[in-house]
Design a protein around this motif. Structure first.
Motif, mmCIF file in Angstrom:
data_model
loop_
_atom_site.group_PDB
_atom_site.id
_atom_site.type_symbol
_atom_site.label_atom_id
_atom_site.label_comp_id
_atom_site.label_asym_id
_atom_site.label_seq_id
_atom_site.Cartn_x
_atom_site.Cartn_y
_atom_site.Cartn_z
ATOM 1 N N ASN A 54 23.165 67.437 13.674
ATOM 2 C CA ASN A 54 22.124 68.149 12.931
ATOM 3 C C ASN A 54 22.098 69.599 13.408
ATOM 4 O O ASN A 54 22.472 70.510 12.689
ATOM 5 N N ASP A 55 21.652 69.823 14.649
ATOM 6 C CA ASP A 55 21.682 71.149 15.250
ATOM 7 C C ASP A 55 22.015 71.016 16.725
ATOM 8 O O ASP A 55 22.279 69.914 17.217
ATOM 9 N N ILE A 56 22.016 72.126 17.446
ATOM 10 C CA ILE A 56 22.345 72.132 18.866
ATOM 11 C C ILE A 56 21.158 72.707 19.630
ATOM 12 O O ILE A 56 20.772 73.863 19.419
ATOM 13 N N ASP A 57 20.564 71.896 20.528
ATOM 14 C CA ASP A 57 19.448 72.346 21.366
ATOM 15 C C ASP A 57 19.995 72.814 22.699
ATOM 16 O O ASP A 57 20.724 72.085 23.393
ATOM 17 N N VAL A 58 19.606 74.049 23.094
ATOM 18 C CA VAL A 58 20.138 74.662 24.307
ATOM 19 C C VAL A 58 18.996 75.061 25.224
ATOM 20 O O VAL A 58 18.022 75.693 24.789
ATOM 21 N N ARG A 59 19.105 74.678 26.501
ATOM 22 C CA ARG A 59 18.156 75.156 27.517
ATOM 23 C C ARG A 59 18.795 76.341 28.228
ATOM 24 O O ARG A 59 19.834 76.208 28.894
ATOM 25 N N LEU A 60 18.179 77.510 28.091
ATOM 26 C CA LEU A 60 18.696 78.718 28.734
ATOM 27 C C LEU A 60 18.443 78.647 30.234
ATOM 28 O O LEU A 60 17.370 78.230 30.687
ATOM 29 N N LEU A 61 19.438 79.058 31.017
ATOM 30 C CA LEU A 61 19.347 78.993 32.473
ATOM 31 C C LEU A 61 19.625 80.355 33.087
ATOM 32 O O LEU A 61 20.136 81.278 32.419
ATOM 33 N N ASN A 62 19.280 80.497 34.364
ATOM 34 C CA ASN A 62 19.603 81.681 35.160
ATOM 35 C C ASN A 62 19.024 82.966 34.577
ATOM 36 O O ASN A 62 19.644 84.041 34.663
ATOM 37 N N GLY A 63 17.841 82.862 33.955
ATOM 38 C CA GLY A 63 17.162 84.048 33.451
ATOM 39 C C GLY A 63 17.755 84.636 32.180
ATOM 40 O O GLY A 63 17.375 85.741 31.758
ATOM 41 N N LEU A 64 18.662 83.950 31.545
ATOM 42 C CA LEU A 64 19.296 84.440 30.319
ATOM 43 C C LEU A 64 18.294 84.414 29.165
ATOM 44 O O LEU A 64 17.608 83.409 28.942
ATOM 45 N N THR A 65 18.199 85.495 28.410
ATOM 46 C CA THR A 65 17.291 85.556 27.272
ATOM 47 C C THR A 65 17.998 85.101 26.001
ATOM 48 O O THR A 65 19.232 85.068 25.932
ATOM 49 N N ALA A 66 17.209 84.761 24.979
ATOM 50 C CA ALA A 66 17.777 84.322 23.707
ATOM 51 C C ALA A 66 18.592 85.442 23.063
ATOM 52 O O ALA A 66 19.648 85.194 22.471
ATOM 53 N N GLN A 67 18.103 86.700 23.178
ATOM 54 C CA GLN A 67 18.823 87.830 22.587
ATOM 55 C C GLN A 67 20.184 88.035 23.253
ATOM 56 O O GLN A 67 21.208 88.242 22.587
ATOM 57 N N ASP A 68 20.205 87.959 24.586
ATOM 58 C CA ASP A 68 21.473 88.132 25.307
ATOM 59 C C ASP A 68 22.441 86.983 24.981
ATOM 60 O O ASP A 68 23.642 87.201 24.780
ATOM 61 N N ALA A 69 21.912 85.767 24.930
ATOM 62 C CA ALA A 69 22.754 84.607 24.618
ATOM 63 C C ALA A 69 23.359 84.735 23.235
ATOM 64 O O ALA A 69 24.552 84.426 23.031
ATOM 65 N N ALA A 70 22.562 85.177 22.274
ATOM 66 C CA ALA A 70 23.058 85.321 20.906
ATOM 67 C C ALA A 70 24.203 86.335 20.836
ATOM 68 O O ALA A 70 25.204 86.119 20.139
#
Length: 520
Positions: free
Chosen positions: A353-369
């Motif tokens: 369906n979709d992919i659920d991700v837990r961000l770690l090590n202080g990574l922000t959603a904007q940086d991850a994207a």
């Protein structure tokens, strides 16, 4: 209550005519009581066979040339044959005696003890119907099974109604329907206990000696890491997986047995990554594994791909694109994937369906994207939407030539508010892929929750234990979501909610006492 006999003169050494004359029949039946007067059964003449078949209902009796048959109307669908004996004479010209005894519902009602009167004869008949089970097995398992005093020898003594045979790499089992669950569990356990070898090739660009190291140092480090993977997955009482390196054959041999087989992908992925780290541009290596593990790995290689440092090389389908994105989340972002993607897509080999991700090590959603956007461009995977708010997550959407886009929900755990223990709704929702690509528990520090082994097993069998209080709106919502996916609830829920669920999902409510406790 015997209903089959032979002609009394048959023991004189002469053949009895195959056609039963009514005069003979009447003469032989004169001494029977009135209520047991037999009905004549006339054989069909056949000159090309030494036997003749006579049947009534579901019962078939084979007669030799020297035999005569008579019986009354004992053959009925609800009668149960409880004894069947055959006596053979010394000579081929002499008759065969077959004695059949049976019991009927009326006899049970008249004479059986009270507990026996509750027997469901229809159910007994249905449970006696034979079913066929097929298991994938390795050559090692077959060799071990054929040894004297093996599990198979003991199994046949304990279960004489069950037949076992090997056909190629398959174990074929014929069992009464009523014993199916028991037999399946016992054979699966025997297969799991049998050691099986996994061979991983060493490419020509890698020196096999480098994997061994000076005085075996590198091999010992690999062994220590494998033991650590198993210890974190199974606890201290794990079965080790020995590592053997064969330079001449250019192979790494891993010997799996018991519960360690459940983590084949994590361990094989680690070893492949170690080999790849010693050579640039090495493709995903060939893994030679047969039997049940080989069949499982062939049908669902997704966990092995995620546990291997090198990503897939091409994309054809939406599922291919999803595994590339998930691989990037693990190996490029160093983050954790959890939820339905792991339960359904990775473990159960179902569409995602979709992919659920837990961000770690202080990574922000904007940086991850941005990291994912740049990295995935070489696969022609495009970031077409986001990050945008979606509940507690930031959603990003990726598109490509494969078709329907793929949503990735990036969750910053530091921004989640109002979460309540145990912080996961069920054991099947507690599965995750860590930053090394290995399967683990999302919430692994709560001793009240089920183990990783149980969580994987329940996901495969499509059953679950509710961790949230079923009297709360959140607890009810999560229970109904899993029931709606066809999962069976094996923990207890209180009234009146239980009655409401029973009206909607009666076939999916099978509570077990050992899971009827508070996890919240």
């Amino acid at each position: 209550r015997d209903r089959v006999s032979t002609q009394s003169t048959g023991f004189e050494k002469r053949a009895v005519q195959r056609e039963i004359q009514s005069e003979q029949f009447n003469t032989q039946s004169q001494n029977l009581p009135p209520n047991q007067q037999p009905q004549q059964q006339r054989p069909q003449s056949s000159r090309q066979s030494s036997t003749a078949n006579y049947s009534s209902g579901d019962i078939q009796v084979r007669l030799s040339k020297a035999s005569t048959l008579w019986f009354d109307s004992f053959v009925k669908p609800d009668n149960i044959i409880v004894f069947h004996a055959i006596t053979l004479a010394d000579s081929a010209d002499n008759p065969t005696i077959e004695v059949i005894s049976y019991i009927s519902p009326s006899l049970v009602q008249e004479a059986a003890p009270a507990w026996c009167k509750h027997v469901n004869f229809d159910q007994i008949v249905k449970s006696s119907v034979r079913e066929t089970l097929v298991f994938d097995v390795s050559d090692d398992f077959q060799k071990e099974s054929m040894k004297k005093d093996s599990w198979m020898s003991d199994f046949r003594k304990k279960h004489p109604l069950v037949s076992l045979s090997f056909e190629g790499t398959k174990l074929i089992v014929h069992t009464p329907q009523g014993m199916k669950a028991l037999i399946e569990a016992k054979i699966s356990s025997s297969i799991a206990d049998c050691p099986e070898d996994v061979a991983i090739e060493i490419p020509k660009t890698v020196n096999p000696v480098s994997l061994i190291g000076k005085d075996g140092e590198n091999r010992r480090k690999m062994q220590a890491t494998i033991n650590d993977i198993l210890r974190r997955s199974l606890g201290d009482n794990f079965t080790s997986v020995p590592v053997q390196i064969q330079p001449k054959d250019r192979l790494v041999i891993l010997k799996f047995s018991g519960d360690s087989k459940m983590f084949l992908s994590s361990i094989a992925g680690f070893v492949i990554s170690e080999i790849q780290s010693r050579s640039e541009g090495v493709p995903i290596l060939r893994v030679d594994v047969k039997g049940a593990m080989g069949a499982q790995l062939h049908q669902n290689p997704r966990q092995l791909i995620l546990a291997t440092k090198q990503p897939p090389v091409s994309i054809v389908t939406r599922e291919d694109a999803a595994i590339v994105i998930a691989h990037a989340v693990v190996w490029q972002l160093g983050c954790m994937i959890y939820g339905g993607f792991v339960r359904d897509y990775v473990v159960r080999n179902e569409p995602l369906n979709d992919i659920d991700v837990r961000l770690l090590n202080g990574l922000t959603a904007q940086d991850a994207a941005q990291i994912l956007k740049q990295y995935l461009a070489s696969w022609d995977i495009r970031l077409t939407n986001g990050p945008t708010g979606k509940g507690a997550a930031q959603m990003v959407e990726f598109s490509g030539a494969w078709g329907k886009s793929i949503e990735v929900d990036l969750v910053d755990p530091s921004k989640i508010t109002g979460a309540r223990a145990p912080f996961v709704s069920a054991e099947v929702d507690n599965l995750a892929i860590d930053s090394s690509g290995r399967i683990c528990l999302k919430v692994g520090d709560n001793p009240k929750l089920l183990s990783l082994k149980k969580s994987i097993s329940h996901s495969m069998k499509k059953k679950f234990v509710a961790y949230y209080d079923p009297e709360t709106p959140m607890g009810k919502q999560r229970i109904q979501k899993l029931l709606g996916k066809g999962f069976t609830l094996i923990s207890e829920v209180p009234e009146p909610y239980k009655s409401w669920l029973n009206a909607q999902y009666s076939d999916l409510l099978k509570p077990q006492e050992k899971y009827s406790q508070r996890y919240w």
